[in-house]
Design a protein around this motif. Structure first.
Motif, PDB file in Angstrom:
ATOM      1  N   THR A 199       0.829  -1.201   0.000  1.00 50.47           N
ATOM      2  CA  THR A 199       0.000   0.000   0.000  1.00 50.47           C
ATOM      3  C   THR A 199       0.867   1.256   0.000  1.00 50.47           C
ATOM      4  O   THR A 199       0.627   2.195  -0.759  1.00 50.47           O
ATOM      5  CB  THR A 199      -0.946  -0.005   1.212  1.00 50.47           C
ATOM      6  OG1 THR A 199      -1.776  -1.174   1.136  1.00 50.47           O
ATOM      7  CG2 THR A 199      -1.820   1.231   1.260  1.00 50.47           C
ATOM      8  N   LEU A 200       1.902   1.274   0.826  1.00 48.88           N
ATOM      9  CA  LEU A 200       2.814   2.417   0.852  1.00 48.88           C
ATOM     10  C   LEU A 200       3.533   2.577  -0.482  1.00 48.88           C
ATOM     11  O   LEU A 200       3.670   3.689  -1.001  1.00 48.88           O
ATOM     12  CB  LEU A 200       3.841   2.248   1.975  1.00 48.88           C
ATOM     13  CG  LEU A 200       3.285   2.371   3.387  1.00 48.88           C
ATOM     14  CD1 LEU A 200       4.343   1.935   4.405  1.00 48.88           C
ATOM     15  CD2 LEU A 200       2.825   3.796   3.668  1.00 48.88           C
ATOM     16  N   SER A 206       1.015   3.716  -3.360  1.00 49.61           N
ATOM     17  CA  SER A 206       0.468   5.063  -3.181  1.00 49.61           C
ATOM     18  C   SER A 206       1.555   6.133  -3.250  1.00 49.61           C
ATOM     19  O   SER A 206       1.258   7.319  -3.119  1.00 49.61           O
ATOM     20  CB  SER A 206      -0.285   5.150  -1.845  1.00 49.61           C
ATOM     21  OG  SER A 206       0.625   4.979  -0.767  1.00 49.61           O
ATOM     22  N   GLY A 207       2.800   5.697  -3.445  1.00 46.91           N
ATOM     23  CA  GLY A 207       3.899   6.658  -3.546  1.00 46.91           C
ATOM     24  C   GLY A 207       4.331   7.224  -2.211  1.00 46.91           C
ATOM     25  O   GLY A 207       4.974   8.275  -2.158  1.00 46.91           O
ATOM     26  N   ASN A 208       4.002   6.550  -1.123  1.00 47.02           N
ATOM     27  CA  ASN A 208       4.322   7.050   0.205  1.00 47.02           C
ATOM     28  C   ASN A 208       5.537   6.396   0.849  1.00 47.02           C
ATOM     29  O   ASN A 208       5.844   6.675   1.996  1.00 47.02           O
ATOM     30  CB  ASN A 208       3.104   6.896   1.126  1.00 47.02           C
ATOM     31  CG  ASN A 208       2.039   7.902   0.783  1.00 47.02           C
ATOM     32  OD1 ASN A 208       2.304   9.097   0.732  1.00 47.02           O
ATOM     33  ND2 ASN A 208       0.847   7.429   0.496  1.00 47.02           N
ATOM     34  N   LEU A 209       6.219   5.542   0.116  1.00 53.27           N
ATOM     35  CA  LEU A 209       7.446   4.932   0.613  1.00 53.27           C
ATOM     36  C   LEU A 209       8.606   5.863   0.257  1.00 53.27           C
ATOM     37  O   LEU A 209       8.650   6.381  -0.857  1.00 53.27           O
ATOM     38  CB  LEU A 209       7.632   3.568  -0.057  1.00 53.27           C
ATOM     39  CG  LEU A 209       8.367   2.483   0.681  1.00 53.27           C
ATOM     40  CD1 LEU A 209       7.692   2.145   1.994  1.00 53.27           C
ATOM     41  CD2 LEU A 209       8.453   1.237  -0.176  1.00 53.27           C
ATOM     42  N   PRO A 210       9.529   6.100   1.174  1.00 53.99           N
ATOM     43  CA  PRO A 210      10.677   6.945   0.824  1.00 53.99           C
ATOM     44  C   PRO A 210      11.361   6.422  -0.447  1.00 53.99           C
ATOM     45  O   PRO A 210      11.436   5.207  -0.674  1.00 53.99           O
ATOM     46  CB  PRO A 210      11.593   6.825   2.042  1.00 53.99           C
ATOM     47  CG  PRO A 210      10.668   6.497   3.173  1.00 53.99           C
ATOM     48  CD  PRO A 210       9.589   5.634   2.555  1.00 53.99           C
ATOM     49  N   ALA A 217      11.656   2.719  -2.179  1.00 49.98           N
ATOM     50  CA  ALA A 217      10.801   2.417  -3.331  1.00 49.98           C
ATOM     51  C   ALA A 217      11.615   2.026  -4.561  1.00 49.98           C
ATOM     52  O   ALA A 217      11.088   1.372  -5.461  1.00 49.98           O
ATOM     53  CB  ALA A 217       9.922   3.617  -3.658  1.00 49.98           C
TER      54      ALA A 217
END
Length: 184
Positions: A157-158, A161-165, A169
């Motif tokens: 999910t992270l 959604s582009g929310n992983l550093p 990523a």
């Protein structure tokens, strides 16, 4: 798929699902419409409804197929690994390779939850995940499967959604290995 590549003969249901998967990859579930799929496949705007009734029916079929593919991917991994963490990596790899399927599989708001085929496909995938946890994890209870599932699903999910550093990523499978090693 362009208009000149449109559906002409064969399996319209499959052609519509393939077009939907492309559209899900491009725009996500909220932008998907049966009318756009009809145009994309070169059939009348009413044709998709003959196979899926409505958008919910189409997304349910895609999620069902996704759960079947997911269960198969996990089962293949279980044939070759003795590592619970590698089962988690297989989960992340599936989500990356089947992003369109994954985008609807865990969205109950988009699906017919009482669909028998969906229920069976979800159960089959869960059985593989749970049996892998039972075989590979030190804790053989359902809690090991839920803990592992929560961890890798959260990671996916992270990531999606582009929310992983950015550093994490950049190589999602290596990130999955680092994270899932904490499972034991």
């Amino acid at each position: 798929m362009t208009q000149k590549d449109s559906y002409h003969h064969g399996n319209l249901r499959r052609a519509l699902m393939d077009a939907a998967l492309e559209e899900l990859d491009e725009k996500g579930p909220s932008a998907l419409s049966l009318r756009s799929l009809a145009k994309r496949t070169g059939v009348s705007h009413a044709a998709p409804a003959h196979h899926f009734q409505d958008k919910t029916g189409l997304l349910t079929a895609i999620a069902t197929e996704g759960f079947l593919l997911f269960g198969e991917a996990l089962a293949r991994e279980l044939e070759t690994t003795d590592s619970y963490s590698e089962l988690g990596v297989a989960y992340v790899e599936f989500a990356i390779r089947h992003r369109a399927h994954f985008s609807v599989m865990f969205r109950p708001d988009l699906l017919r939850l009482d669909d028998g085929e969906l229920i069976a496909a979800k159960q089959k995938a869960w059985n593989v995940l749970q049996s892998g946890a039972s075989r590979l994890a030190p804790d053989t209870s359902d809690s090991a499967a839920i803990a592992g599932w929560s961890m890798v699903h959260g990671l996916v999910t992270l990531l999606m959604s582009g929310n992983l550093p950015a550093a994490w990523a950049a190589d999602p499978l290596e990130t999955a290995r680092v994270v899932t090693r904490r499972l034991g």
